[in-house]
Design a protein around this motif. Structure first.
Motif, PDB file in Angstrom:
ATOM      1  N   ALA A  66       0.796  -1.225   0.000  1.00  0.00           N
ATOM      2  CA  ALA A  66       0.000   0.000   0.000  1.00  0.00           C
ATOM      3  C   ALA A  66       0.830   1.277   0.000  1.00  0.00           C
ATOM      4  O   ALA A  66       0.330   2.331   0.357  1.00  0.00           O
ATOM      5  N   THR A  67       2.085   1.197  -0.401  1.00  0.00           N
ATOM      6  CA  THR A  67       2.906   2.405  -0.512  1.00  0.00           C
ATOM      7  C   THR A  67       3.432   2.491  -1.939  1.00  0.00           C
ATOM      8  O   THR A  67       3.522   1.481  -2.640  1.00  0.00           O
ATOM      9  N   PRO A  68       3.799   3.686  -2.391  1.00  0.00           N
ATOM     10  CA  PRO A  68       4.348   3.808  -3.744  1.00  0.00           C
ATOM     11  C   PRO A  68       5.568   2.903  -3.964  1.00  0.00           C
ATOM     12  O   PRO A  68       5.677   2.259  -5.004  1.00  0.00           O
ATOM     13  N   ALA A  69       6.458   2.819  -2.988  1.00  0.00           N
ATOM     14  CA  ALA A  69       7.643   1.972  -3.142  1.00  0.00           C
ATOM     15  C   ALA A  69       7.261   0.497  -3.259  1.00  0.00           C
ATOM     16  O   ALA A  69       7.829  -0.237  -4.070  1.00  0.00           O
ATOM     17  N   ALA A  70       6.301   0.069  -2.462  1.00  0.00           N
ATOM     18  CA  ALA A  70       5.865  -1.331  -2.519  1.00  0.00           C
ATOM     19  C   ALA A  70       5.211  -1.645  -3.856  1.00  0.00           C
ATOM     20  O   ALA A  70       5.462  -2.698  -4.435  1.00  0.00           O
ATOM     21  N   ARG A  71       4.394  -0.729  -4.338  1.00  0.00           N
ATOM     22  CA  ARG A  71       3.740  -0.960  -5.632  1.00  0.00           C
ATOM     23  C   ARG A  71       4.759  -0.974  -6.759  1.00  0.00           C
ATOM     24  O   ARG A  71       4.650  -1.765  -7.690  1.00  0.00           O
ATOM     25  N   LYS A  72       5.753  -0.120  -6.680  1.00  0.00           N
ATOM     26  CA  LYS A  72       6.790  -0.086  -7.706  1.00  0.00           C
ATOM     27  C   LYS A  72       7.547  -1.409  -7.738  1.00  0.00           C
ATOM     28  O   LYS A  72       7.909  -1.898  -8.800  1.00  0.00           O
ATOM     29  N   ALA A  73       7.791  -1.990  -6.575  1.00  0.00           N
ATOM     30  CA  ALA A  73       8.491  -3.268  -6.507  1.00  0.00           C
ATOM     31  C   ALA A  73       7.637  -4.413  -7.037  1.00  0.00           C
ATOM     32  O   ALA A  73       8.151  -5.384  -7.570  1.00  0.00           O
ATOM     33  N   ILE A  74       6.318  -4.297  -6.902  1.00  0.00           N
ATOM     34  CA  ILE A  74       5.410  -5.360  -7.320  1.00  0.00           C
ATOM     35  C   ILE A  74       5.061  -5.238  -8.798  1.00  0.00           C
ATOM     36  O   ILE A  74       4.992  -6.218  -9.520  1.00  0.00           O
ATOM     37  N   VAL A  75       4.840  -4.037  -9.280  1.00  0.00           N
ATOM     38  CA  VAL A  75       4.383  -3.814 -10.647  1.00  0.00           C
ATOM     39  C   VAL A  75       5.524  -3.222 -11.472  1.00  0.00           C
ATOM     40  O   VAL A  75       6.029  -2.156 -11.144  1.00  0.00           O
ATOM     41  N   PRO A  76       5.936  -3.904 -12.541  1.00  0.00           N
ATOM     42  CA  PRO A  76       6.980  -3.345 -13.383  1.00  0.00           C
ATOM     43  C   PRO A  76       6.535  -2.008 -13.978  1.00  0.00           C
ATOM     44  O   PRO A  76       5.350  -1.794 -14.206  1.00  0.00           O
ATOM     45  N   LYS A  77       7.479  -1.112 -14.237  1.00  0.00           N
ATOM     46  CA  LYS A  77       7.164   0.205 -14.783  1.00  0.00           C
ATOM     47  C   LYS A  77       6.359   0.049 -16.068  1.00  0.00           C
ATOM     48  O   LYS A  77       6.730  -0.681 -16.971  1.00  0.00           O
ATOM     49  N   GLY A  78       5.239   0.750 -16.122  1.00  0.00           N
ATOM     50  CA  GLY A  78       4.380   0.694 -17.296  1.00  0.00           C
ATOM     51  C   GLY A  78       3.580  -0.589 -17.408  1.00  0.00           C
ATOM     52  O   GLY A  78       2.915  -0.817 -18.402  1.00  0.00           O
ATOM     53  N   GLY A  79       3.617  -1.443 -16.387  1.00  0.00           N
ATOM     54  CA  GLY A  79       2.933  -2.726 -16.458  1.00  0.00           C
ATOM     55  C   GLY A  79       1.770  -2.821 -15.502  1.00  0.00           C
ATOM     56  O   GLY A  79       1.333  -1.838 -14.922  1.00  0.00           O
ATOM     57  N   PRO A  81      -0.001  -5.717 -12.477  1.00  0.00           N
ATOM     58  CA  PRO A  81       0.381  -6.862 -11.657  1.00  0.00           C
ATOM     59  C   PRO A  81       0.381  -8.148 -12.472  1.00  0.00           C
ATOM     60  O   PRO A  81      -0.528  -8.391 -13.258  1.00  0.00           O
ATOM     61  N   GLY A  82       1.425  -8.932 -12.318  1.00  0.00           N
ATOM     62  CA  GLY A  82       1.551 -10.177 -13.068  1.00  0.00           C
ATOM     63  C   GLY A  82       2.310 -10.022 -14.368  1.00  0.00           C
ATOM     64  O   GLY A  82       2.645 -11.010 -15.004  1.00  0.00           O
ATOM     65  N   ASP A  83       2.578  -8.791 -14.798  1.00  0.00           N
ATOM     66  CA  ASP A  83       3.356  -8.566 -16.013  1.00  0.00           C
ATOM     67  C   ASP A  83       4.824  -8.855 -15.761  1.00  0.00           C
ATOM     68  O   ASP A  83       5.335  -8.657 -14.675  1.00  0.00           O
ATOM     69  N   GLY A  84       5.497  -9.267 -16.786  1.00  0.00           N
ATOM     70  CA  GLY A  84       6.942  -9.356 -16.754  1.00  0.00           C
ATOM     71  C   GLY A  84       7.457 -10.112 -15.555  1.00  0.00           C
ATOM     72  O   GLY A  84       7.013 -11.199 -15.235  1.00  0.00           O
ATOM     73  N   ASP A  85       8.411  -9.499 -14.887  1.00  0.00           N
ATOM     74  CA  ASP A  85       9.031 -10.176 -13.755  1.00  0.00           C
ATOM     75  C   ASP A  85       8.270  -9.955 -12.460  1.00  0.00           C
ATOM     76  O   ASP A  85       8.578 -10.576 -11.453  1.00  0.00           O
ATOM     77  N   GLY A  86       7.293  -9.034 -12.432  1.00  0.00           N
ATOM     78  CA  GLY A  86       6.491  -8.807 -11.246  1.00  0.00           C
ATOM     79  C   GLY A  86       7.301  -8.397 -10.033  1.00  0.00           C
ATOM     80  O   GLY A  86       6.886  -8.589  -8.913  1.00  0.00           O
ATOM     81  N   GLY A  87       8.483  -7.831 -10.259  1.00  0.00           N
ATOM     82  CA  GLY A  87       9.310  -7.403  -9.149  1.00  0.00           C
ATOM     83  C   GLY A  87      10.195  -8.510  -8.597  1.00  0.00           C
ATOM     84  O   GLY A  87      10.905  -8.313  -7.634  1.00  0.00           O
ATOM     85  N   ASN A  88      10.165  -9.697  -9.219  1.00  0.00           N
ATOM     86  CA  ASN A  88      10.976 -10.824  -8.768  1.00  0.00           C
ATOM     87  C   ASN A  88      12.360 -10.723  -9.413  1.00  0.00           C
ATOM     88  O   ASN A  88      12.490 -10.849 -10.630  1.00  0.00           O
ATOM     89  N   PRO A  89      13.430 -10.516  -8.634  1.00  0.00           N
ATOM     90  CA  PRO A  89      14.766 -10.339  -9.207  1.00  0.00           C
ATOM     91  C   PRO A  89      15.257 -11.548  -9.992  1.00  0.00           C
ATOM     92  O   PRO A  89      15.924 -11.389 -11.010  1.00  0.00           O
ATOM     93  N   LYS A  90      14.917 -12.754  -9.547  1.00  0.00           N
ATOM     94  CA  LYS A  90      15.357 -13.943 -10.290  1.00  0.00           C
ATOM     95  C   LYS A  90      14.680 -14.009 -11.652  1.00  0.00           C
ATOM     96  O   LYS A  90      15.298 -14.348 -12.652  1.00  0.00           O
ATOM     97  N   ARG A  91      13.387 -13.692 -11.676  1.00  0.00           N
ATOM     98  CA  ARG A  91      12.679 -13.690 -12.953  1.00  0.00           C
ATOM     99  C   ARG A  91      13.202 -12.596 -13.869  1.00  0.00           C
ATOM    100  O   ARG A  91      13.310 -12.780 -15.073  1.00  0.00           O
TER     101      ARG A  91
END
Length: 108
Positions: A66-79, A81-91
């Motif tokens: 529920a914070t901008p930083a948390a959302r940025k980590a979860i949602v890739p820029k311009g994406g 939720p569930g897009d791309g790597d979804g904030g997962n560094p390994k992915r």
């Protein structure tokens, strides 16, 4: 926030925020902790205590996404939720390696 909305303190803002999140049953304890911290901050008069509790509230809200930083980590820029790597560094690393391989080999 518009001028015609009631001023209901931090607890009201936290309630509105929690209402907008897609939470699971297992998030109930964190939600209640956020509410209690917000209530304590609303009732507190010491600036030092407000700052301390505020940091704890921000951490709980961050854990809930529920914070901008948390959302940025979860949602890739311009994406979304569930897009791309979804904030997962390994992915993200895997996608980068695959893209690099595709460039080198001329494949998709």
């Amino acid at each position: 926030m518009t001028d015609d909305q009631p001023v209901d303190g931090l607890l009201g803002a936290v309630e509105r925020t929690l209402d907008t999140l897609d939470l699971e049953d297992e998030d109930a304890a964190a939600c209640e902790l956020a509410r209690r911290l917000a209530r304590a901050i609303d009732d507190e008069t010491s600036g030092r205590t407000i700052a301390e509790l505020g940091g704890k509230l921000l951490a709980v809200l961050g854990d809930l996404g529920a914070t901008p930083a948390a959302r940025k980590a979860i949602v890739p820029k311009g994406g979304t939720p569930g897009d791309g790597d979804g904030g997962n560094p390994k992915r993200a690393k895997l996608h980068a390696l695959r893209a690099e391989h595709a460039v080198r080999t001329g494949t998709d």
